[in-house]
Design an enzyme around this catalytic site. Structure first.
Site, PDB file in Angstrom:
ATOM      1  CE1 TYR A 134      -3.763   2.503   1.007  1.00 24.88           C
ATOM      2  CE2 TYR A 134      -1.889   3.640   1.975  1.00 24.88           C
ATOM      3  CZ  TYR A 134      -3.193   3.649   1.531  1.00 24.88           C
ATOM      4  OH  TYR A 134      -3.926   4.802   1.598  1.00 24.88           O
ATOM      5  CD  GLU A 183      -6.206   4.479  -0.966  1.00 26.16           C
ATOM      6  OE1 GLU A 183      -7.254   4.272  -1.608  1.00 26.16           O
ATOM      7  OE2 GLU A 183      -6.185   4.558   0.275  1.00 26.16           O
TER       8      GLU A 183
END
Ligand code: ADP
Ligand code: MG
Length: 390
Positions: free
Chosen positions: A113, A200
């Site tokens: 991530y 993101e």
């Protein structure tokens, strides 16, 4: 403003961020054609078909599928297009899938991530990274906060070597520090150049072949800076927004639709929040947040009122105005203009305070509209809740 994954990936590509290869489609036939082209160009026999909606959590909700034949793509694309996908992020009503994205499948070795987001406390863009990719970052933050690294970026010196070393160490790929440095530089450049509020990548993957790829991408932009980015503004998919919210934006009104049944017309974001809170305090539920702003004109007020009236859930309307720069008589004229165009069938509770409040009240009283007047915030909220029961 948000954009779709496929649009975000194209934008990231233009800033030298590596992503999977793919194209969007609106029909099953198109999806198959794209898959054929991808297999010719990249020699692949497996593809991933992904629903394009402005919400994550698609994988778990059945909106992402690995396909091993063109037939599989065709049947999955047909079932997905037009269907309503309910994910953790869409809310219970879900979102209709109008577009899909066909991408070459990657050989994933690990999923990570990584995101860039504004930290308002430190007034810096910060990097958030975690080795726990592909899952909800919120869940990781709750259960394993030490698995997440959060690094501020100094606006003068930008991305530095230590950022990439810390991120690479967190992801457990110190041998990829150089690649991470390049990735962070490209992401940061995208963030600044495009006035983003969030980039993101979840997941960023390390493939079995050893390259780093963004397999998913979410980008949000700062609405206040969109005027500087016409090409980005043009990426806006109006189907992904609530129609009333899009309409409100055109008139510079801050409107957010909610689930309740008391429509609120208020000036000032703070007063709007307080009004929603006090409605709830007295057992009601607001149908919207609506701030007409400090210097709205009659047309804007009238439009705001129309937007509230169009919501079928609205069973009462509470107008709560504190006239400072905004004059109460303008509000009154706006309400009358809107009510004369659209029939007002629900109770209207009005609380006017401040500049020209008496004139405002007089205009409303003489309009023949059936208005329940209220003096304070408490009284207004109580009367609005009581009006639902009548
Ligand atoms: P969402 O976040 O909405 O669930 P993602 O794009 O993150 O959607 O996809 C979910 C999962 O599907 C990823 O974590 C990854 O494991 C897998 N996936 C997505 N794209 C690909 C791809 N091109 N090749 C292989 N697996 C993929
Ligand atoms: Mg994802």
């Amino acid at each position: 403003m948000n954009i779709h994954e496929y649009q975000a990936k194209k934008l990231l590509n233009s800033f030298n961020v590596a992503t999977g290869y793919g194209e969007p489609a609106e029909t099953a036939e198109e999806a198959v054609t794209i898959a054929k082209e991808l297999s010719q160009e990249f020699d692949t026999k497996t593809w991933v078909v992904k629903a394009q909606i402005h919400a994550g959590g698609r994988g778990k909700a059945g909106g992402v599928k690995l396909c091993k034949s063109l037939d599989e793509i065709s049947s999955y694309a047909s079932s997905l297009l037009g269907s309503t996908l309910v994910t953790q992020q869409t809310g219970p009503k879900g979102q209709v899938v109008r577009k899909i994205y066909v991408e070459c499948a990657s050989n994933i070795a690990s999923e990570f991530y990584i995101s860039l987001v504004l930290n308002r406390n430190t007034q810096q863009v910060c990097i958030i990274a975690s080795a726990e990719g592909g899952t909800d970052i919120e869940e990781v933050a709750e259960k394993n906060p030490d698995k997440i690294v959060n690094l501020g970026i100094c606006s003068v010196s930008g991305i530095q070597g230590y950022h990439s070393r810390r991120v690479a160490a967190t992801l457990g790929i110190l041998d990829k520090t150089k690649e991470i440095l390049h990735l962070l530089q490209c992401l940061y450049e995208t963030y600044l150049d495009c006035d983003c509020s969030l980039i993101e990548i979840n997941p960023l993957v390390l493939t079995k072949e050893g390259s780093l790829l963004a397999l998913d991408a979410k980008i949000s932009f700062d609405d206040n800076a969109l005027y500087r980015h016409k090409a980005i503004e043009a990426l806006n998919d109006r189907f992904e927004e609530d129609a009333a919210e899009t309409e409100a934006k055109k008139y510079d009104l801050s409107y957010v639709k909610l689930e309740g049944n008391i429509g609120c017309l208020v000036n000032g974001a703070g007063l709007a929040m307080a009004t929603m809170d006090i409605i709830q305090h007295y057992g009601g539920s607001p149908a919207n947040f609506l701030d007409v702003g400090g210097n709205a004109n009659k047309e804007q007020v009238s439009k705001a009122f129309q937007i509230i009236l169009k919501d079928e859930n609205v069973k009462a309307i509470l107008v709560n105005i504190f006239g400072g720069i905004m004059r109460c008589d303008i509000i009154a004229h706006g309400i009358i203009a809107a009510a004369s165009e659209m029939q007002l069938k629900v109770p209207l509770i009005v609380r006017l305070q401040g500049t020209n409040k008496d004139l405002g009240k007089q205009i409303l009283n003489e309009s023949g509209l059936n208005i329940i007047a209220a003096d304070g915030l408490d009284e207004a909220a109580k009367k609005a809740v009581a009006a639902l029961k009548d």
